[in-house]
Design a protein around this motif. Structure first.
Motif, mmCIF file in Angstrom:
data_model
loop_
_atom_site.group_PDB
_atom_site.id
_atom_site.type_symbol
_atom_site.label_atom_id
_atom_site.label_comp_id
_atom_site.label_asym_id
_atom_site.label_seq_id
_atom_site.Cartn_x
_atom_site.Cartn_y
_atom_site.Cartn_z
ATOM 1 N N LEU A 38 -22.894 45.092 -11.732
ATOM 2 C CA LEU A 38 -24.036 44.628 -10.938
ATOM 3 C C LEU A 38 -23.618 44.362 -9.495
ATOM 4 N N LEU A 39 -22.437 43.769 -9.322
ATOM 5 C CA LEU A 39 -21.907 43.515 -7.979
ATOM 6 C C LEU A 39 -21.636 44.834 -7.261
ATOM 7 N N PHE A 40 -21.112 45.803 -8.006
ATOM 8 C CA PHE A 40 -20.854 47.135 -7.446
ATOM 9 C C PHE A 40 -22.171 47.759 -6.975
ATOM 10 N N THR A 41 -23.206 47.664 -7.807
ATOM 11 C CA THR A 41 -24.522 48.227 -7.481
ATOM 12 C C THR A 41 -25.116 47.555 -6.251
ATOM 13 N N ALA A 42 -25.065 46.211 -6.221
ATOM 14 C CA ALA A 42 -25.617 45.457 -5.099
ATOM 15 C C ALA A 42 -24.863 45.775 -3.810
ATOM 16 N N THR A 43 -23.540 45.873 -3.897
ATOM 17 C CA THR A 43 -22.728 46.198 -2.720
ATOM 18 C C THR A 43 -23.035 47.603 -2.219
ATOM 19 N N SER A 44 -23.162 48.537 -3.150
ATOM 20 C CA SER A 44 -23.480 49.914 -2.794
ATOM 21 C C SER A 44 -24.836 49.999 -2.091
ATOM 22 N N ALA A 45 -25.779 49.142 -2.527
ATOM 23 C CA ALA A 45 -27.106 49.115 -1.895
ATOM 24 C C ALA A 45 -27.045 48.466 -0.522
ATOM 25 N N VAL A 46 -26.401 47.300 -0.415
ATOM 26 C CA VAL A 46 -26.298 46.581 0.854
ATOM 27 C C VAL A 46 -25.514 47.389 1.886
ATOM 28 N N CYS A 47 -24.478 48.072 1.432
ATOM 29 C CA CYS A 47 -23.654 48.888 2.327
ATOM 30 C C CYS A 47 -24.214 50.304 2.474
ATOM 31 N N VAL A 48 -25.433 50.512 1.957
ATOM 32 C CA VAL A 48 -26.136 51.804 1.993
ATOM 33 C C VAL A 48 -25.196 52.971 1.667
ATOM 34 N N THR A 49 -24.521 52.846 0.538
ATOM 35 C CA THR A 49 -23.561 53.859 0.120
ATOM 36 C C THR A 49 -24.161 54.825 -0.896
ATOM 37 N N GLY A 50 -24.527 54.325 -2.094
ATOM 38 C CA GLY A 50 -25.124 55.209 -3.086
ATOM 39 C C GLY A 50 -24.240 55.520 -4.274
ATOM 40 N N LEU A 51 -22.991 55.045 -4.271
ATOM 41 C CA LEU A 51 -22.156 55.205 -5.464
ATOM 42 C C LEU A 51 -22.733 54.316 -6.566
ATOM 43 N N ILE A 52 -22.784 54.831 -7.788
ATOM 44 C CA ILE A 52 -23.387 54.058 -8.881
ATOM 45 C C ILE A 52 -22.485 54.036 -10.107
ATOM 46 N N VAL A 53 -22.404 52.866 -10.736
ATOM 47 C CA VAL A 53 -21.703 52.725 -12.013
ATOM 48 C C VAL A 53 -22.696 52.319 -13.104
ATOM 49 N N ALA A 54 -23.961 52.154 -12.711
ATOM 50 C CA ALA A 54 -25.082 51.940 -13.635
ATOM 51 C C ALA A 54 -26.239 52.769 -13.092
ATOM 52 N N ASN A 55 -26.894 53.534 -13.945
ATOM 53 C CA ASN A 55 -27.912 54.464 -13.482
ATOM 54 C C ASN A 55 -29.168 53.728 -13.027
ATOM 55 N N THR A 56 -29.562 53.939 -11.787
ATOM 56 C CA THR A 56 -30.729 53.246 -11.214
ATOM 57 C C THR A 56 -32.003 53.576 -11.987
ATOM 58 N N ALA A 57 -32.100 54.798 -12.480
ATOM 59 C CA ALA A 57 -33.316 55.245 -13.155
ATOM 60 C C ALA A 57 -33.452 54.708 -14.569
ATOM 61 N N THR A 58 -32.351 54.684 -15.315
ATOM 62 C CA THR A 58 -32.421 54.363 -16.749
ATOM 63 C C THR A 58 -31.919 52.972 -17.112
ATOM 64 N N ASP A 59 -31.131 52.353 -16.260
ATOM 65 C CA ASP A 59 -30.532 51.055 -16.595
ATOM 66 C C ASP A 59 -31.247 49.866 -15.961
ATOM 67 N N PHE A 60 -32.106 50.137 -14.962
ATOM 68 C CA PHE A 60 -32.817 49.054 -14.287
ATOM 69 C C PHE A 60 -34.325 49.224 -14.461
ATOM 70 N N SER A 61 -35.013 48.102 -14.597
ATOM 71 C CA SER A 61 -36.468 48.117 -14.694
ATOM 72 C C SER A 61 -37.063 48.364 -13.316
ATOM 73 N N ILE A 62 -38.385 48.450 -13.245
ATOM 74 C CA ILE A 62 -39.061 48.629 -11.969
ATOM 75 C C ILE A 62 -38.763 47.462 -11.033
ATOM 76 N N TYR A 63 -38.572 46.270 -11.586
ATOM 77 C CA TYR A 63 -38.247 45.095 -10.771
ATOM 78 C C TYR A 63 -36.828 45.201 -10.218
ATOM 79 N N GLY A 64 -35.907 45.663 -11.062
ATOM 80 C CA GLY A 64 -34.534 45.857 -10.615
ATOM 81 C C GLY A 64 -34.442 46.917 -9.530
ATOM 82 N N GLN A 65 -35.205 47.997 -9.700
ATOM 83 C CA GLN A 65 -35.243 49.045 -8.683
ATOM 84 C C GLN A 65 -35.809 48.505 -7.371
#
Length: 442
Positions: A38-65
């Motif tokens: 989750l920290l990796f995902t949040a950092t990737s988003a804040v740093c506008v990177t895009g590397l993922i270790v959890a799939n944005t489409a299948t692992d997060f709800s609409i709220y998480g997205q």
């Protein structure tokens, strides 16, 4: 100055940690996800990177997205810029220290006109993302319901303009490889975001008032065009007959795919093909493009095209025994020294990172080039990856230490190597002692 740099770095770290905590709520996730991911995902988003270790489409709800999208917007716009704009909205003045922090965060050259520039950034961001969202929504409406198309249009427009590369489709944009309009829309959103707000502002003023274009803007526009064309050329040369990548495509698809890849390999993490199928030569050259990155003051990372341009101009002029001059303007010595410093520090960080992660996460030496690609992607806040064999980035295979190290690289790339280095190093006391000079054989 070190305190200002430290403030910028800490602001991004705290925002990423807060994002990870929010994403840990059950309503944000479809399945349990480790906090490090989750920290990796949040950092990737804040740093506008895009590397993922959890799939944005299948692992997060609409709220998480939705939270990931907000983190992308906050990270791309700049946390300090966002705070400054909120101060303006509620009628509070930004003090001198706040303006200094804003100046460094935005890579703005002077203090003059800073607040006006901040307002202009917000308007540019809103307008460009809105146009992108409308165009993408019209495309997505061909494949899905109106509500889903609107959400997909908004998400991918924000993600593209902020050079994040996050997608709410399981396999990114691979299903839209031949969609000309969608490919072009995503690419131009990425290019506009990567040019930097200063360049966009100057181009807009030039169009409206025919004002002078600065040397900075000229260099950024020319260097960006050269990097894009060079990326397309290299990929076409090495991949034209590769049946695993684009070898089986028709000529139009080959050019469209390599154009899309060239744009994203410099600044963003979208992909329309499996990058693990690229030849080693393509992967290595792509790694160099990711290190270069885009322009200062934008939404991308890397050492910046202006740094490379200044170094090349200096080298060319020095070989001809001339001062570094471009467009009838001499580049100041302080700028040349800063460019050398950024290049040396960046090279050192990347080399050390390769050795550390190779020793700890690739003990069998089975994916060294893929590891180099991942490190350059994190450092350049790009987000493309050869993948883990599925829909995730290669980082998904890493240990907790490896993921934390990639997180560190993403922060480094987002704030800039110089800001990062000066933030963690203690400022030395100034002394007025002059030492005698002595030559060194080179």
């Amino acid at each position: 100055m070190n305190k200002i740099f430290l403030t910028i770095l800490i602001s991004y770290v705290l925002l990423a940690f807060l994002g990870a905590v929010i994403l840990s709520f059950d309503v944000m996730r479809v399945r349990p996800i480790a906090f490090i991911d989750l920290l990796f995902t949040a950092t990737s988003a804040v740093c506008v990177t895009g590397l993922i270790v959890a799939n944005t489409a299948t692992d997060f709800s609409i709220y998480g997205q939705g939270i990931i999208l907000l983190l992308i917007q906050a990270g791309g716009f700049g946390y300090m810029s966002l705070a400054g704009f909120l101060f303006l909205l509620i009628g509070k003045r930004v003090d001198f220290k706040g303006k200094m922090t804003l100046k460094e965060s935005l890579d703005y050259p002077t203090m003059q006109g800073l607040i006006k520039y901040l307002k202009k950034i917000f308007i540019f961001t809103l307008c460009i993302e809105l146009v992108g969202a409308v165009l993408l929504t019209l495309n997505f409406m061909l494949d899905m319901s109106l509500t889903k198309a609107i959400w997909a249009g908004i998400f991918h427009s924000v993600s593209a303009f902020n050079n994040a590369g996050f997608s709410i489709f399981e396999y990114n944009l691979m299903g839209y490889r031949d969609n000309f309009v969608l490919n072009l829309t995503i690419c131009f959103l990425i290019i506009f975001g990567g040019l930097g707000f200063l360049v966009l502002s100057e181009c807009f003023n030039f169009y409206k008032k025919s004002s002078r274009i600065s040397i900075h803007t000229r260099i950024v526009l020319i260097a960006t065009a050269i990097c894009l064309v060079l990326g397309i050329f290299v990929l076409l040369v090495f991949e034209w007959n590769n049946p695993k990548s684009i070898g089986e495509y028709d000529v139009f698809s080959k050019f469209l795919t390599t154009f899309f890849a060239s744009v994203n390999l410099r600044t963003s993490g979208f992909n329309t093909i499996d990058l693990s199928t690229l030849n080693d030569q393509s992967l290595f050259f792509s790694s160099l493009l990711m290190i270069v990155g885009a322009a200062p003051g934008g939404t991308a990372g890397g050492i910046k095209v202006t740094t490379v341009a200044v170094l090349l101009i200096y080298a060319y002029c020095s070989l001809r025994d001339k001062d570094p001059v471009v467009f009838k303007r001499e580049i100041p010595e302080a700028i040349v020294k800063k460019a050398f410093l950024i290049f040396i520090i960046a090279t050192l960080y990347i080399v050390v990172s390769i050795m550390i992660l190779s020793a700890t996460n690739d003990k069998t030496n089975s994916f060294f080039l893929g590891l180099l690609f991942e490190i350059c992607s994190a450092f350049g806040t790009v987000g493309v990856s050869v993948g883990d064999g599925g829909s995730l980035s290669l980082s998904a295979k890493f240990s907790e230490f490896g993921k934390l190290y990639i997180i560190l690289l993403m922060f480094m790339g987002r704030v800039g190597v110089l800001v990062f280095s000066m933030a963690i190093l203690k400022k030395s006391k100034s002394i007025n002692i002059k030492y005698p000079q002595e030559g060194v054989v080179l």
